[in-house]
Design a protein around this motif. Structure first.
Motif, short mmCIF file in Angstrom:
data_model
loop_
_atom_site.label_atom_id
_atom_site.label_comp_id
_atom_site.label_asym_id
_atom_site.label_seq_id
_atom_site.Cartn_x
_atom_site.Cartn_y
_atom_site.Cartn_z
N PHE A 220 0.97 -1.02 -0.03
CA PHE A 220 0.08 -0.14 0.06
C PHE A 220 0.93 1.29 0.06
CE2 PHE A 220 -2.77 -3.23 1.95
CZ PHE A 220 -3.76 -3.12 1.10
N PRO A 222 0.84 4.92 1.48
CA PRO A 222 0.19 6.20 2.30
C PRO A 222 1.04 7.40 1.95
CG PRO A 222 1.68 4.84 3.45
CD PRO A 222 1.70 4.25 2.27
N GLU A 230 -5.23 4.77 1.25
CA GLU A 230 -4.43 4.85 2.63
C GLU A 230 -3.60 6.10 2.66
OE1 GLU A 230 -2.35 2.38 -0.78
OE2 GLU A 230 -4.33 2.81 -0.11
N SER A 232 -1.73 9.10 3.52
CA SER A 232 -1.55 9.87 4.69
C SER A 232 -0.35 10.69 4.77
CB SER A 232 -1.48 9.00 6.01
OG SER A 232 -0.87 9.48 7.12
N LEU A 287 -8.88 -1.70 1.11
CA LEU A 287 -8.60 -1.74 2.57
C LEU A 287 -9.55 -2.22 3.37
CD1 LEU A 287 -6.01 -0.33 3.50
CD2 LEU A 287 -6.30 0.21 1.18
N THR A 291 -8.17 -5.36 5.84
CA THR A 291 -7.96 -4.96 7.13
C THR A 291 -9.06 -5.66 7.93
OG1 THR A 291 -9.42 -3.05 7.24
CG2 THR A 291 -7.00 -3.01 6.71
N ILE A 389 0.26 0.43 5.68
CA ILE A 389 -1.02 0.98 6.44
C ILE A 389 -0.64 1.92 7.70
CG2 ILE A 389 -3.48 1.01 6.98
CD1 ILE A 389 -3.30 -1.92 5.69
N THR A 391 -0.98 2.33 11.09
CA THR A 391 -1.60 1.42 12.06
C THR A 391 -0.80 1.69 13.49
OG1 THR A 391 -1.53 -0.31 10.37
CG2 THR A 391 -2.20 -0.93 12.59
N MET A 490 -6.38 1.79 12.25
CA MET A 490 -5.79 2.08 10.74
C MET A 490 -6.35 3.18 10.01
SD MET A 490 -5.39 -1.96 9.46
CE MET A 490 -4.31 -3.02 10.37
N TYR A 491 -5.28 3.85 9.44
CA TYR A 491 -5.85 5.20 8.77
C TYR A 491 -6.02 4.89 7.25
CZ TYR A 491 -6.24 10.39 7.89
OH TYR A 491 -6.54 11.65 7.50
N TYR A 492 -7.17 5.07 6.88
CA TYR A 492 -7.65 5.12 5.51
C TYR A 492 -8.78 5.73 5.16
CZ TYR A 492 -9.78 0.48 6.65
OH TYR A 492 -10.26 -0.71 7.27
N GLN A 498 -11.14 10.22 4.63
CA GLN A 498 -9.67 9.64 5.57
C GLN A 498 -10.07 9.84 7.04
OE1 GLN A 498 -6.85 11.33 2.81
NE2 GLN A 498 -6.20 9.33 2.31
#
Length: 840
Positions: A220, A222, A230, A232, A287, A291, A389, A391, A490-492, A498
């Motif tokens: 992935f 980010p 994903e 960030s 995602l 996840t 990801i 996390t 987890m950030y997505y 987001q």
């Protein structure tokens, strides 16, 4: 001679290169048997026509072959398992082998790793094949394959003989990506939605013969792909952080255990990708699907959960393997991964993932024994980060486990006319047998199906569901409050944009037919909004209300209790079996530290201070307080009625990722509004809502020391004040129950008919301490009692199946005080850790 080249993009799955869009037939196995040392000819795959030597034979007749191609291929000299029919024994009877024509040098493919590559594929050059944690392990290796991020391009150098020219055609493998030859370079583009996994680029001639191959790993992105869900630009700590902290303990006394994630250990990445083999190919880029699936895979395939009583170093659990001793595995090296470990002994994800891989290789159930929530979370953090990801592990103190999806936790008590409140030790014993059968319930004039919503909510029993009152505990008999629980974020992007998503790999409740949880949008949890997939469960964990059910009994003998259970003899108020018709959004007994979701924390970005490394109890400065992200009223002292979780009237029921859109339905939960079904929401203490007068005051702040030392006297103290002008008499009852961190009583003995919980002797050998205190007008008295040191000896507690030094064990006290003249009732439920002498 002119040879045309064809660049083919391939996604590798299950160890076999699969050309996207092409078909193939399975090879039929023959009856040929092999012996170690036989020379064979490979009949299939890209190493077809290579020779090899058999070095191992499995029980399923597979053979491990060391390839001897002799033509400079990258895989020459490596080993691989082949099924019967995929290799053929070389006939040694031939007197003379045909002379081998000298072959032209094959073209070579190499990665162009320049500044452009590093900016597009940030941190990818940090993935390395490191020595195994255990020298007996053989974890998977990158073997020079680069790691790249989806949503970007990269270039490969193709070196051809000067005598050759290239007539390039392009074959695109579905939506996996695009490879194109420009001069002497292959340009590869990976879509933003490409599945993560192992890929290959092949250089083929005009007859589809393989000239060169190049393998790489897609993860992935980010960093450099704003169109990737994903993406960030602010969470690098949660992408590349190696040193983590897992907070554990009680809300007013906890520590931070250090954890090593090693997200750039290549074996961790490859094992994580191997877990995704069970997920359909096209979902490996989604995602939500990835996840959500990982929360199941970690708890089902990687770690075996075990809590409560029993030995963590031996035995053979259902569905697990036989725990082997170090002495045994020293003699049987192939069983090196078959040892068992106390969950508190783990400090890193790498040995767990490596041991899991070793178990897979040995052909046994692949879940490592044993793990608990903090271990599940630590492993999932590593897997999330290694896959690219953002996390992090999150600890929720006083975490509710709501089994019946009513966003509340039910607590059950027995009470006598003398004012003694006794907590029910095992709430699963409160469900009458007839409540388990619709047919038997019908004979009791109870329609279980019709009243299911009322049973779950615990209200509305004045009408047609009145006969079902005894079945209330059946819906919530496993409700509990864990002293702490560790899950993941987890950030997505999902749905509203987001944001952090809550996920949990600890097997707790079934969701979609599996033990899995999430993703649950953290902002929607904060606002109490039901959503796919398990938002209600997280809302219950951090904001769940407490409901009290009180059985009125003339005395506390077992027969009397059982009769009350069969009749559902709850204390009634306004026709409602729920005690006073109240949902308490703070501790009913007035202790803010016991409030559900007291505090939610994670490790803040940055280096860990030396003081925290030295002393796990001195890590408060390393916390990032996430409580405001989960709760509209983050501080217990400032909570108001609107902060209550309440009961969700509409609950989306969502299809699992990859299901047909037609099955994605929004269904409104059926609600029965019978009688008085509204809740009163309060944050007052129990004594403020009971009795005809509140002239007696009780102070519990000094009831029990903050920590309890083994082999030392334990002083108990309560201060009572009579503010009125009349005599008052108080009946006091105190018990102390041993619990694991899930809030479950430790079982000291179990028969076919009953479980016996560990209770601390408080008064000689008696586990129920009862006293009476007389208070004159305007008088203050201090009630005191000392539990002798011999009742807190390590040897005594061991006989009660308690490892007193275990960090996740605690004593749950319950105090009730009842004013005989007015009916005013006090309750207090502090919980305390046990510590070794001198550690307090």
């Amino acid at each position: 001679m002119v040879r045309a080249l064809l660049i083919v993009w391939m996604l590798v799955t299950s160890g076999v290169a699969v050309r996207m869009g092409s078909g193939g037939a399975d090879l039929e196995a023959d009856d040929e048997s092999f012996a170690v040392g036989d020379m064979v000819l490979i009949q299939t795959g890209k190493y077809k026509s290579c020779q090899g030597e058999v070095i191992q034979i499995s029980s399923s007749s597979k053979v491990k072959v060391r390839r001897r191609c002799g033509d400079g291929r990258k895989g020459d000299g490596k080993t691989w398992w082949y099924k019967p029919g995929q290799v053929e024994e070389i006939d040694d009877s031939e007197e003379e082998e045909e002379p081998v024509e000298p072959q032209e040098a094959l073209p070579d493919i190499s990665l162009i790793m320049d500044d452009d590559f590093r900016s597009k594929h940030k941190l990818c050059d940090r993935y390395k094949d490191l020595p195994p944690v255990d020298p007996r392990a053989t974890p998977p290796r990158l073997n020079g394959r680069p790691v790249v991020r989806r949503g970007q391009s990269f270039r490969l150098q193709l070196q051809l003989s000067a005598t050759k020219s290239a007539d390039v055609r392009l074959l695109q493998g579905g939506q996996m990506g695009k490879a194109e030859l420009r001069g002497g370079e292959i340009h590869v583009e990976i879509p933003a939605w490409a599945p993560v996994g192992e890929y290959e680029v092949l250089a083929l001639d005009s007859k589809d013969a393989t000239l060169a191959t190049f393998g790489f790993i897609v993860i992935f992105n980010p960093f450099s792909c704003p169109s990737c869900p994903e993406y960030s630009d602010q969470h690098q700590e949660y992408l590349d952080g190696n040193e983590g902290l897992l907070f554990q303990g009680l809300s007013d006394h906890y520590t931070a255990n250090h954890w090593y994630h090693e997200p750039f250990r290549a074996a961790n990445l490859l094992i994580a990708l191997k877990l995704l083999d069970w997920l359909p190919m096209m979902l490996r880029g989604d995602l939500t699907a990835v996840t959500r699936y990982l929360t199941n895979a970690v708890g089902d395939k990687v770690c075996f959960g075990k809590w409560g009583e029993g030995d963590y170093a031996g035995g053979k659990p259902d569905g697990g393997y036989k725990c082997r001793s170090k002495k045994y595995v020293k003699r049987r090296a192939e069983k090196w991964a078959h040892t068992c470990h106390d969950p508190t002994s783990w400090t890193s994800s790498s040995p767990i993932l490596e041991k899991h891989w070793g178990l897979v290789q040995s052909g046994v159930p692949s879940a490592v024994q044993y793990c608990q929530c903090f271990v599940f979370s630590g492993v999932l953090t590593t897997i999330g980060r290694t896959l690219g990801i953002a996390t992090r592990s999150v600890t929720n103190f006083q975490s509710a486990h709501d089994v019946n999806s009513d966003r509340g936790v039910s607590k059950f008590f027995f009470t006598t006319p003398t004012g003694v409140w006794e907590p029910v030790e095992f709430s699963d014993t409160l469900c009458p047998a007839w409540c388990e059968s619709a047919k038997k319930a019908k004979k009791k004039k109870c329609n279980l199906k019709r009243c299911s919503s009322a049973l779950r909510r615990g209200v509305g029993f004045t009408g047609r569901c009145k006969a079902c009152i005894p079945c209330v505990p059946c819906e919530s008999r496993e409700d509990s409050i864990w002293s702490f629980h560790v899950w993941n974020e987890m950030y997505y992007a999902r749905g509203n944009g987001q944001e952090w998503q809550a996920l949990d790999a600890t097997p707790q409740e079934m969701s979609g037919g599996k033990f899995q949880m999430g993703p649950a949008s953290v902002p929607e949890v904060r606002h109490g909004k039901s959503d796919c997939y398990d938002t209600d469960f997280v809302i219950g964990e951090v904001n769940g209300d407490t409901k009290l059910y009180v059985y009125q009994v003339p005395n506390l003998d077992e027969d009397t209790k059982q009769k009350a259970i069969e009749k559902g003899e709850f204390m009634l108020h306004s026709g409602d079996p729920l005690f006073l018709g109240i949902r308490w959004y703070m501790d009913p007994f007035g202790d803010p530290y016991n409030t559900v979701g007291y505090k939610v924390v994670t490790k803040k970005p940055g280096q860990i201070a030396k003081s925290c490394w030295k002393n796990p109890s001195d890590c408060q400065d390393e916390e990032l307080d996430l409580t405001p992200s989960y709760k509209q009223c983050p501080h217990a002292e400032g909570r108001q009625p609107f902060c209550a979780a309440g009961y969700s009237k509409t609950k989306p029921q969502c299809a699992e990722p990859g299901a047909d859109e037609e099955s994605l339905l929004q269904q409104e939960d059926e609600m029965f509004q019978e009688g008085n079904s509204s809740y009163q929401v309060v944050h007052r203490s129990l004594h403020e809502l009971t009795g005809d007068s509140d002239d007696v005051k009780a102070e519990f702040s000094a009831f029990v020391p903050k920590t309890i030392e083994l082999d030392h006297d334990l002083p108990l103290q309560i201060t009572f004040t009579n503010t009125g002008s009349e005599q008052r008499t108080l009946r006091i009852a105190i018990t102390s129950l041993g619990c694991d961190y899930r809030g479950m009583p430790v079982i000291t003995m179990q028969t076919r008919r009953k479980k016996y919980a560990m209770k601390l002797p408080l008064d000689g050998l008696e586990t129920l301490l009862q006293r009476e205190v007389e208070l004159g007008p305007r008088e203050t008295k201090v009630f005191q009692h000392v539990v002798p040191a011999e009742n807190l000896s390590g040897e005594l507690l061991e006989t009660l199946e308690v490892n007193a030094a275990e960090g996740t064990f605690f004593l749950q006290f319950h105090v009730s005080a009842h004013v005989l003249e007015t009916g005013q009732t006090f309750g207090h439920q502090p919980r305390r850790h046990l510590v070794e002498a001198g550690d307090a």
